[in-house]
Design a protein around this motif. Sequence first.
Motif, PDB file in Angstrom:
ATOM      1  N   HIS A   1       3.406-115.612  10.089  1.00  0.00           N
ATOM      2  CA  HIS A   1       3.282-115.592  11.542  1.00  0.00           C
ATOM      3  C   HIS A   1       3.873-116.827  12.205  1.00  0.00           C
ATOM      4  CE1 HIS A   1      -0.203-117.841  10.021  1.00  0.00           C
ATOM      5  NE2 HIS A   1      -0.154-118.504  11.161  1.00  0.00           N
ATOM      6  N   SER A   2       4.607-117.638  11.431  1.00  0.00           N
ATOM      7  CA  SER A   2       5.133-118.882  12.009  1.00  0.00           C
ATOM      8  C   SER A   2       6.250-118.633  13.006  1.00  0.00           C
ATOM      9  CB  SER A   2       5.619-119.815  10.900  1.00  0.00           C
ATOM     10  OG  SER A   2       6.620-119.186  10.115  1.00  0.00           O
ATOM     11  N   ARG A   3       6.991-117.532  12.824  1.00  0.00           N
ATOM     12  CA  ARG A   3       8.052-117.177  13.773  1.00  0.00           C
ATOM     13  C   ARG A   3       7.608-115.931  14.536  1.00  0.00           C
ATOM     14  NH1 ARG A   3      13.721-116.800  10.824  1.00  0.00           N
ATOM     15  NH2 ARG A   3      14.332-116.481  13.008  1.00  0.00           N
ATOM     16  N   PRO A   4       7.612-115.982  15.856  1.00  0.00           N
ATOM     17  CA  PRO A   4       7.119-114.832  16.621  1.00  0.00           C
ATOM     18  C   PRO A   4       8.033-113.622  16.512  1.00  0.00           C
ATOM     19  CG  PRO A   4       8.074-116.482  18.090  1.00  0.00           C
ATOM     20  CD  PRO A   4       8.027-117.096  16.718  1.00  0.00           C
ATOM     21  N   VAL A   5       7.429-112.441  16.635  1.00  0.00           N
ATOM     22  CA  VAL A   5       8.217-111.213  16.691  1.00  0.00           C
ATOM     23  C   VAL A   5       9.028-111.216  17.985  1.00  0.00           C
ATOM     24  CG1 VAL A   5       6.569-109.941  15.290  1.00  0.00           C
ATOM     25  CG2 VAL A   5       6.327-109.934  17.769  1.00  0.00           C
ATOM     26  N   PRO A   6      10.104-110.434  18.055  1.00  0.00           N
ATOM     27  CA  PRO A   6      11.020-110.544  19.203  1.00  0.00           C
ATOM     28  C   PRO A   6      10.483-110.023  20.530  1.00  0.00           C
ATOM     29  CG  PRO A   6      11.741-108.830  17.672  1.00  0.00           C
ATOM     30  CD  PRO A   6      10.633-109.561  16.998  1.00  0.00           C
ATOM     31  N   ALA A   7       9.452-109.177  20.506  1.00  0.00           N
ATOM     32  CA  ALA A   7       8.953-108.594  21.756  1.00  0.00           C
ATOM     33  C   ALA A   7       7.474-108.264  21.596  1.00  0.00           C
ATOM     34  CB  ALA A   7       9.745-107.330  22.094  1.00  0.00           C
ATOM     35  N   PRO A   8       6.739-108.137  22.707  1.00  0.00           N
ATOM     36  CA  PRO A   8       5.311-107.796  22.631  1.00  0.00           C
ATOM     37  C   PRO A   8       5.069-106.482  21.885  1.00  0.00           C
ATOM     38  CG  PRO A   8       5.887-108.546  24.824  1.00  0.00           C
ATOM     39  CD  PRO A   8       7.186-108.376  24.086  1.00  0.00           C
ATOM     40  N   VAL A   9       3.847-106.349  21.349  1.00  0.00           N
ATOM     41  CA  VAL A   9       3.543-105.196  20.495  1.00  0.00           C
ATOM     42  C   VAL A   9       2.190-104.602  20.833  1.00  0.00           C
ATOM     43  CG1 VAL A   9       4.856-106.258  18.602  1.00  0.00           C
ATOM     44  CG2 VAL A   9       2.360-106.539  18.676  1.00  0.00           C
ATOM     45  N   VAL A  10       2.013-103.368  20.391  1.00  0.00           N
ATOM     46  CA  VAL A  10       0.691-102.764  20.219  1.00  0.00           C
ATOM     47  C   VAL A  10       0.365-102.906  18.746  1.00  0.00           C
ATOM     48  CG1 VAL A  10      -0.655-100.641  20.332  1.00  0.00           C
ATOM     49  CG2 VAL A  10       0.999-101.166  22.119  1.00  0.00           C
ATOM     50  N   LEU A  11      -0.843-103.389  18.444  1.00  0.00           N
ATOM     51  CA  LEU A  11      -1.137-103.845  17.087  1.00  0.00           C
ATOM     52  C   LEU A  11      -2.387-103.203  16.510  1.00  0.00           C
ATOM     53  CD1 LEU A  11      -0.371-106.025  14.883  1.00  0.00           C
ATOM     54  CD2 LEU A  11      -2.089-107.479  15.976  1.00  0.00           C
TER      55      LEU A  11
ATOM     56  N   LEU B   1       2.787 -96.508   5.652  1.00  0.00           N
ATOM     57  CA  LEU B   1       2.652 -96.879   7.066  1.00  0.00           C
ATOM     58  C   LEU B   1       3.854 -96.386   7.861  1.00  0.00           C
ATOM     59  CD1 LEU B   1       1.287-100.535   6.714  1.00  0.00           C
ATOM     60  CD2 LEU B   1      -0.003 -98.515   7.401  1.00  0.00           C
ATOM     61  N   ALA B   2       5.056 -96.549   7.303  1.00  0.00           N
ATOM     62  CA  ALA B   2       6.263 -96.089   7.990  1.00  0.00           C
ATOM     63  C   ALA B   2       6.242 -94.575   8.175  1.00  0.00           C
ATOM     64  CB  ALA B   2       7.505 -96.522   7.212  1.00  0.00           C
ATOM     65  N   ASP B   3       5.758 -93.854   7.161  1.00  0.00           N
ATOM     66  CA  ASP B   3       5.675 -92.394   7.257  1.00  0.00           C
ATOM     67  C   ASP B   3       4.775 -91.961   8.413  1.00  0.00           C
ATOM     68  OD1 ASP B   3       7.331 -92.102   5.085  1.00  0.00           O
ATOM     69  OD2 ASP B   3       5.710 -91.747   3.656  1.00  0.00           O
ATOM     70  N   LEU B   4       3.800 -92.814   8.786  1.00  0.00           N
ATOM     71  CA  LEU B   4       2.866 -92.482   9.862  1.00  0.00           C
ATOM     72  C   LEU B   4       3.332 -93.018  11.221  1.00  0.00           C
ATOM     73  CD1 LEU B   4      -0.463 -93.013   7.916  1.00  0.00           C
ATOM     74  CD2 LEU B   4       0.391 -90.849   8.832  1.00  0.00           C
ATOM     75  N   GLY B   5       4.547 -93.538  11.289  1.00  0.00           N
ATOM     76  CA  GLY B   5       5.119 -93.909  12.574  1.00  0.00           C
ATOM     77  C   GLY B   5       5.095 -95.385  12.910  1.00  0.00           C
ATOM     78  N   VAL B   6       4.593 -96.228  12.011  1.00  0.00           N
ATOM     79  CA  VAL B   6       4.585 -97.673  12.260  1.00  0.00           C
ATOM     80  C   VAL B   6       6.015 -98.186  12.161  1.00  0.00           C
ATOM     81  CG1 VAL B   6       3.747 -99.911  11.436  1.00  0.00           C
ATOM     82  CG2 VAL B   6       2.256 -97.901  11.357  1.00  0.00           C
ATOM     83  N   SER B   7       6.473 -98.947  13.161  1.00  0.00           N
ATOM     84  CA  SER B   7       7.856 -99.425  13.163  1.00  0.00           C
ATOM     85  C   SER B   7       7.991-100.878  12.740  1.00  0.00           C
ATOM     86  CB  SER B   7       8.484 -99.240  14.552  1.00  0.00           C
ATOM     87  OG  SER B   7       7.842-100.064  15.511  1.00  0.00           O
ATOM     88  N   GLN B   8       6.887-101.643  12.773  1.00  0.00           N
ATOM     89  CA  GLN B   8       6.930-103.042  12.376  1.00  0.00           C
ATOM     90  C   GLN B   8       5.652-103.403  11.617  1.00  0.00           C
ATOM     91  OE1 GLN B   8       9.397-105.250  15.969  1.00  0.00           O
ATOM     92  NE2 GLN B   8       7.194-105.306  16.047  1.00  0.00           N
ATOM     93  N   SER B   9       5.792-104.265  10.630  1.00  0.00           N
ATOM     94  CA  SER B   9       4.629-104.801   9.932  1.00  0.00           C
ATOM     95  C   SER B   9       4.788-106.304   9.794  1.00  0.00           C
ATOM     96  CB  SER B   9       4.475-104.178   8.536  1.00  0.00           C
ATOM     97  OG  SER B   9       4.033-102.844   8.618  1.00  0.00           O
TER      98      SER B   9
END
Length: 306
Positions: free
Chosen positions: A7-17, A79-87
């Motif tokens: 988590h040291s580098r932030p993801v590029p855009a806000p998320v639903v988590l 997780l990807a099969d269920l529609g998750v795009s980022q982990s």
Amino acid sequence: MRVFRGHSRPVPAPVVLAIGNFDGVHLGHAVLLRQLVNSAKRLELAPTVLTFEPHPREFFAPESAPARLTTLREKLELLADLGVSQSMVCRFNAAFAALTADQFIEQVLVRGLQVKHLIIGDDFCFGRGRTGNFALLQAAGQRFGFTVEAMQSVTLDGERVSSSGVRRALAIGDMAHAAHLLGRPYIIDGQVAHGDKIGRQLGFATANIRIKHNPLPMAGVFAVEVSGLGDGPLPGVANLGIRPTVGGTRPLLEVHLFDFDRDIYGAHISVRFVNKLRDEQRFPNFDALKAQIAADAAAARAYFSL
């Protein structure tokens, strides 16, 4: 799927988590993840999962940690099969375990993930001493600008769906009940590797997969279906265990595919365990082992009505 390590580098855009270990990715997880994907669509943000490697219980008490149902790769694929795009995969080490609940919120959720909406299970606790809970997240959300919802446990026929329930079913060889809780047969993925060729010497060539699950969630001989080698699943018989008759010490999955004769070394396959035939056992000699393998193959063929 995009995978972020740490988590040291932030993801590029806000998320639903959604946050969790998601071991096995069972039907309860699937309900939560369906809500994650729906909320992400509504807010036009990426549906993202925060998970941990290793499992926190493996860090705190490795000698009594539960058998892992899925490797990290298997979990991310499900997780990807269920529609998750980022982990985001956070390494659970001493430094991470020492984060207070407030530090976890500010460093991981706010700065690292820019969370706008958070979905958790109803029993989720976090931070040093497990002091963080739903109420603390709600208060933090008002301060940092994110919303929180807790998903209730999913029950089937009066039983709470859980990774522990899946482990119990696998341990006693109840593959049907494990599949009931998972929403699919139990699967182990892996790359076919060269082995000692003992199966070929016994007249039953096997595809060998080295196992990373330690301890194993189950062991024995199973009727299986294998995907990844053609248009549809192929039936076979498999031994999962340490192979005591040949002096094995490390877990190995050996799969004999029926009426199949192709070089598949290096192939990545998925093995679905559909019925347990017997426990793994030690035999006095190779002749006894060969006779039992023939009986196991016949029993698996009968299961598939081949």
